[in-house]
Design an enzyme around this catalytic site. Structure first.
Site, PDB file in Angstrom:
ATOM      1  N   GLU A   1      17.488  87.289  44.250  1.00  0.00           N
ATOM      2  CA  GLU A   1      18.326  86.829  45.363  1.00  0.00           C
ATOM      3  C   GLU A   1      19.126  87.986  45.951  1.00  0.00           C
ATOM      4  O   GLU A   1      19.202  89.075  45.380  1.00  0.00           O
ATOM      5  CB  GLU A   1      19.294  85.738  44.880  1.00  0.00           C
ATOM      6  CG  GLU A   1      18.631  84.465  44.403  1.00  0.00           C
ATOM      7  CD  GLU A   1      19.629  83.396  44.022  1.00  0.00           C
ATOM      8  OE1 GLU A   1      19.461  82.252  44.461  1.00  0.00           O
ATOM      9  OE2 GLU A   1      20.590  83.705  43.282  1.00  0.00           O
TER      10      GLU A   1
ATOM     11  N   PHE B   1      22.963  79.241  54.230  1.00  0.00           N
ATOM     12  CA  PHE B   1      22.963  80.043  53.014  1.00  0.00           C
ATOM     13  C   PHE B   1      23.271  81.507  53.343  1.00  0.00           C
ATOM     14  O   PHE B   1      23.619  81.852  54.469  1.00  0.00           O
ATOM     15  CB  PHE B   1      21.620  79.906  52.290  1.00  0.00           C
ATOM     16  CG  PHE B   1      21.505  78.671  51.424  1.00  0.00           C
ATOM     17  CD1 PHE B   1      22.383  77.604  51.544  1.00  0.00           C
ATOM     18  CD2 PHE B   1      20.504  78.569  50.472  1.00  0.00           C
ATOM     19  CE1 PHE B   1      22.271  76.469  50.746  1.00  0.00           C
ATOM     20  CE2 PHE B   1      20.377  77.453  49.658  1.00  0.00           C
ATOM     21  CZ  PHE B   1      21.261  76.404  49.797  1.00  0.00           C
ATOM     22  N   SER B   2      23.091  82.367  52.363  1.00  0.00           N
ATOM     23  CA  SER B   2      23.537  83.756  52.470  1.00  0.00           C
ATOM     24  C   SER B   2      22.776  84.550  53.529  1.00  0.00           C
ATOM     25  O   SER B   2      21.650  84.221  53.886  1.00  0.00           O
ATOM     26  CB  SER B   2      23.405  84.451  51.118  1.00  0.00           C
ATOM     27  OG  SER B   2      24.294  83.906  50.193  1.00  0.00           O
TER      28      SER B   2
ATOM     29  N   ARG C   1      14.948  83.614  51.108  1.00  0.00           N
ATOM     30  CA  ARG C   1      16.327  83.567  51.575  1.00  0.00           C
ATOM     31  C   ARG C   1      17.046  84.917  51.507  1.00  0.00           C
ATOM     32  O   ARG C   1      16.528  85.905  51.035  1.00  0.00           O
ATOM     33  CB  ARG C   1      17.119  82.546  50.772  1.00  0.00           C
ATOM     34  CG  ARG C   1      17.132  82.731  49.269  1.00  0.00           C
ATOM     35  CD  ARG C   1      17.992  81.649  48.628  1.00  0.00           C
ATOM     36  NE  ARG C   1      17.974  81.680  47.178  1.00  0.00           N
ATOM     37  CZ  ARG C   1      17.190  80.933  46.419  1.00  0.00           C
ATOM     38  NH1 ARG C   1      16.326  80.116  46.977  1.00  0.00           N
ATOM     39  NH2 ARG C   1      17.264  81.005  45.095  1.00  0.00           N
ATOM     40  N   ASP C   2      18.274  84.891  52.022  1.00  0.00           N
ATOM     41  CA  ASP C   2      19.265  85.961  51.917  1.00  0.00           C
ATOM     42  C   ASP C   2      18.880  87.219  52.688  1.00  0.00           C
ATOM     43  O   ASP C   2      18.803  88.324  52.121  1.00  0.00           O
ATOM     44  CB  ASP C   2      19.537  86.311  50.451  1.00  0.00           C
ATOM     45  CG  ASP C   2      19.800  85.090  49.592  1.00  0.00           C
ATOM     46  OD1 ASP C   2      20.213  84.059  50.150  1.00  0.00           O
ATOM     47  OD2 ASP C   2      19.597  85.168  48.361  1.00  0.00           O
TER      48      ASP C   2
ATOM     49  N   TRP D   1      35.411  75.692  47.524  1.00  0.00           N
ATOM     50  CA  TRP D   1      34.477  76.498  46.730  1.00  0.00           C
ATOM     51  C   TRP D   1      34.011  77.720  47.503  1.00  0.00           C
ATOM     52  O   TRP D   1      33.750  77.654  48.707  1.00  0.00           O
ATOM     53  CB  TRP D   1      33.273  75.649  46.363  1.00  0.00           C
ATOM     54  CG  TRP D   1      32.076  76.423  45.909  1.00  0.00           C
ATOM     55  CD1 TRP D   1      31.114  76.987  46.698  1.00  0.00           C
ATOM     56  CD2 TRP D   1      31.724  76.741  44.561  1.00  0.00           C
ATOM     57  NE1 TRP D   1      30.178  77.631  45.920  1.00  0.00           N
ATOM     58  CE2 TRP D   1      30.531  77.488  44.596  1.00  0.00           C
ATOM     59  CE3 TRP D   1      32.295  76.445  43.311  1.00  0.00           C
ATOM     60  CZ2 TRP D   1      29.902  77.958  43.438  1.00  0.00           C
ATOM     61  CZ3 TRP D   1      31.664  76.911  42.163  1.00  0.00           C
ATOM     62  CH2 TRP D   1      30.479  77.646  42.248  1.00  0.00           C
ATOM     63  N   MET D   2      33.864  78.860  46.794  1.00  0.00           N
ATOM     64  CA  MET D   2      33.277  80.074  47.367  1.00  0.00           C
ATOM     65  C   MET D   2      32.285  80.659  46.384  1.00  0.00           C
ATOM     66  O   MET D   2      32.546  80.720  45.191  1.00  0.00           O
ATOM     67  CB  MET D   2      34.373  81.107  47.659  1.00  0.00           C
ATOM     68  CG  MET D   2      33.834  82.419  48.224  1.00  0.00           C
ATOM     69  SD  MET D   2      35.120  83.684  48.461  1.00  0.00           S
ATOM     70  CE  MET D   2      35.385  84.214  46.773  1.00  0.00           C
TER      71      MET D   2
ATOM     72  N   TRP E   1      26.815  81.690  37.361  1.00  0.00           N
ATOM     73  CA  TRP E   1      26.294  80.349  37.632  1.00  0.00           C
ATOM     74  C   TRP E   1      26.267  79.470  36.388  1.00  0.00           C
ATOM     75  O   TRP E   1      26.143  78.246  36.498  1.00  0.00           O
ATOM     76  CB  TRP E   1      24.897  80.439  38.246  1.00  0.00           C
ATOM     77  CG  TRP E   1      24.916  80.693  39.725  1.00  0.00           C
ATOM     78  CD1 TRP E   1      24.438  81.794  40.376  1.00  0.00           C
ATOM     79  CD2 TRP E   1      25.450  79.835  40.738  1.00  0.00           C
ATOM     80  NE1 TRP E   1      24.647  81.667  41.723  1.00  0.00           N
ATOM     81  CE2 TRP E   1      25.266  80.474  41.978  1.00  0.00           C
ATOM     82  CE3 TRP E   1      26.082  78.590  40.715  1.00  0.00           C
ATOM     83  CZ2 TRP E   1      25.676  79.909  43.181  1.00  0.00           C
ATOM     84  CZ3 TRP E   1      26.492  78.024  41.911  1.00  0.00           C
ATOM     85  CH2 TRP E   1      26.287  78.680  43.123  1.00  0.00           C
TER      86      TRP E   1
ATOM     87  N   ASP F   1      28.599  83.486  47.084  1.00  0.00           N
ATOM     88  CA  ASP F   1      28.156  84.804  47.547  1.00  0.00           C
ATOM     89  C   ASP F   1      28.936  85.337  48.753  1.00  0.00           C
ATOM     90  O   ASP F   1      29.116  84.618  49.744  1.00  0.00           O
ATOM     91  CB  ASP F   1      26.688  84.749  47.970  1.00  0.00           C
ATOM     92  CG  ASP F   1      25.789  84.203  46.893  1.00  0.00           C
ATOM     93  OD1 ASP F   1      26.270  83.916  45.782  1.00  0.00           O
ATOM     94  OD2 ASP F   1      24.585  84.039  47.171  1.00  0.00           O
TER      95      ASP F   1
END
Length: 550
Positions: free
Chosen positions: A303, A198-199, A251-252, A139-140, A384, A142
């Site tokens: 995000e 995460f990203s 995040r990110d 799976w891929m 998503w 961001d």
């Protein structure tokens, strides 16, 4: 001949051996001892099952890795490799309902697990793109940490190597010298006790490559890692985490050198706003300001931000999920000014601007340090709403083609232009008479026009440009397999901000990306036709079809 067949069978047996019997400890608990003379244990996956929690233990019974895998109960969809160097034992907990799955001892996974020194990544997918970046398997989502250094484009990405649905987030890694042909590299950053990876982003600081990413454990915090070998391997910073908050969605991080302010800046997502920080040394970060309250679309969580200057304007990228113009995830942006501390949007708060008006364009971020002062971006080419269900198994998800961003004005507003990167011209091949699985269709339009792509099965995609209303639409309701999600069949519509004179349409097995050649409109949609579209009809224009070399 008989001796040759016997020898070949012996070689195959030596390369791949079935795993030994498990130790059954209870209704949902088992252990498995590992061979020490093989590189991988090939795990059989059945996607409809619940995740099994696997702890990988070394010879001292210390846990060296933990992962979640949908181990096969009664049918194998595909295999994933678990590298078992320094591992002695798997401690496995199942979470499925025993009344429907049956007894753990009877699961098909025990019969199908194999030890091997190799893992076959030969493409077995009908819908795998030919000139878009995809992971070899798994799976891929961001794109992460993208940067350019010493002639090489580096692309990291959210990656699950233990299944083709979202789970076990790490940073996968691919490199390219032309933005089109990508070479898979070893995983760059793997999870630790602070959480999944995460990203985030990368910057270059002298000879070092510095990565910032979200550690997603019980809470989301920001961490840092440094590469001394050009981004191939990273060592995590001993002072992690470098940023914390009590906000659940935190995040990110996207870091960059601000030449005007002579400071490092970092922007990250916090709920439904973006927070901006500054630093002198990339380690100690000072909060400067927040942006987002009452601005733009707030239909979902904000995000994957980005913040950069094009010409004399600053652009703040804000990916949102859900809340996209046609449901699910999408990329919005804001244009304004930034002084190193505060971003000021020049539009009214309720104005919403979308970077792409398709269903399948999300998590857009730019490459750090791109040559010639270019602003090159990639997006995750999915949504998503159905990303985990699209009809592939060996892998899931691709990136968009590379795009260069610019600035244009229409009326009283300033917008971001989007054009295919010049590298796409380098792979444009000879003219052909009919569309193929990988081609570019250039349509010179005269006023309103209609373009229909179709195949002999009656599957089709209809694109229309209405010159009077200044809108472009793409209808994929009859594009092929649309059965896997109620959210997939749709018509997407984009404003064109003036007249369109030429369209560039990129087709690659499971995707269609349409651009106004002046950059005023972009639309990205997945399609899953049973046979390739090999016919095109154009009303109100003339089409020229080019093969794309890959």
């Amino acid at each position: 001949m008989k001796k040759l067949l016997t020898l070949m069978a012996a070689i195959l047996m030596a390369l791949t051996m079935k795993a030994q019997s498990p130790i059954i400890l209870g209704e949902n608990h088992a252990m498995l001892r590992l061979e020490q003379n093989k590189t991988y244990l090939l795990l059989p996956v059945q996607e409809k099952e619940e995740n099994a929690h696997i702890a990988v233990l070394d010879e001292r019974n210390e846990m060296v890795k933990r992962l979640n895998v949908r181990l096969a109960v009664d049918k194998v969809d595909y295999y994933v490799p678990l590298e078992i160097k320094n591992a002695q034992l798997l401690d496995i907990t199942f979470h499925g309902d025993r009344r429907t799955t049956g007894a753990v001892k009877d699961f098909v996974c025990w019969r199908e697990m194999k030890f091997s020194n190799s893992f076959d990544t030969t493409n077995r997918e009908h819908f795998r793109p030919l000139y878009h970046h995809t992971p070899l398997y798994g799976w891929m989502n961001d794109p992460n940490g993208m940067f350019y250094k010493d002639g090489v484009w580096h692309l990291y990405y959210q990656y699950n190597p233990y299944g083709s649905q979202w789970e076990n987030m790490t940073w996968g890694h691919s490199t390219s010298r032309d933005l089109i042909h990508w070479e898979a590299q070893p995983m760059a950053i793997e999870s630790d006790w602070l959480g999944a990876i995460f990203s985030g982003s990368c910057v270059t600081n002298g000879n070092d490559v510095v990565a910032f990413y979200t550690s997603a454990g019980q809470h989301q915090v920001q961490s840092m890692a440094v590469s001394k070998d050009g981004g191939r391997t990273f060592e995590k910073f001993g002072g992690n985490p470098v940023l914390t908050s009590d906000v659940p969605d935190f995040r990110d991080p996207k870091a960059f050198w601000n030449e005007e302010a002579k400071v490092w800046n970092l922007i990250l997502a916090a709920g439904q706003e973006m927070r901006i920080y500054s630093s002198k040394d990339l380690k100690a970060w000072k909060y400067e300001s927040s942006f987002g309250k009452e601005y733009g679309n707030h239909g979902g969580v904000w995000e994957c931000p980005d913040l950069f200057k094009i010409s004399n304007k600053w652009v703040l990228i804000c990916n949102i999920n859900p809340g996209g113009p046609f449901g699910g995830s999408a990329t919005q942006y804001f244009v304004g000014d930034f002084d190193g501390k505060n971003f000021t949007c020049e539009s009214m708060p309720k104005v919403t601007k979308w970077l792409d008006y398709g269903k399948d364009h999300y998590a857009t971020v730019s490459f750090y340090n791109a040559p010639d002062n270019r602003r090159v971006v990639l997006a995750w080419m999915s949504n998503w709403q159905y990303a985990n269900q699209v009809p592939t198994k060996q892998f899931r998800s691709a990136n968009s083609i590379p795009r260069d961003l610019g600035i244009f004005t229409h009326g009283e507003e300033t917008y971001v232009s989007v054009v295919p990167s010049k590298e796409m011209l380098a792979v444009r091949g000879q003219k052909i008479k009919k569309p193929t699985v990988s081609c570019e269709i250039v349509v010179d339009v005269k006023g309103s026009s209609e373009i229909i792509l179709s195949n002999t099965k009656g599957e089709l995609v209809t694109m229309r440009y209405d010159a009077q209303k200044q809108i472009f639409t793409m209808d994929r309701n009859k594009s092929g397999d649309v059965s896997f999600s109620e959210s997939f069949p749709c018509v997407t519509t984009a404003p064109t901000y003036g007249s369109i004179h030429q369209l560039r349409i990129f087709i690659d097995r499971c995707s269609i990306e349409a651009f106004d050649s002046d950059g005023k409109m972009a639309m990205t949609n997945l399609v899953f036709p049973s046979d390739p579209y090999d016919m095109v009809k154009v009303k109100g224009g003339k089409a020229t079809i080019y093969q794309i070399e890959h």
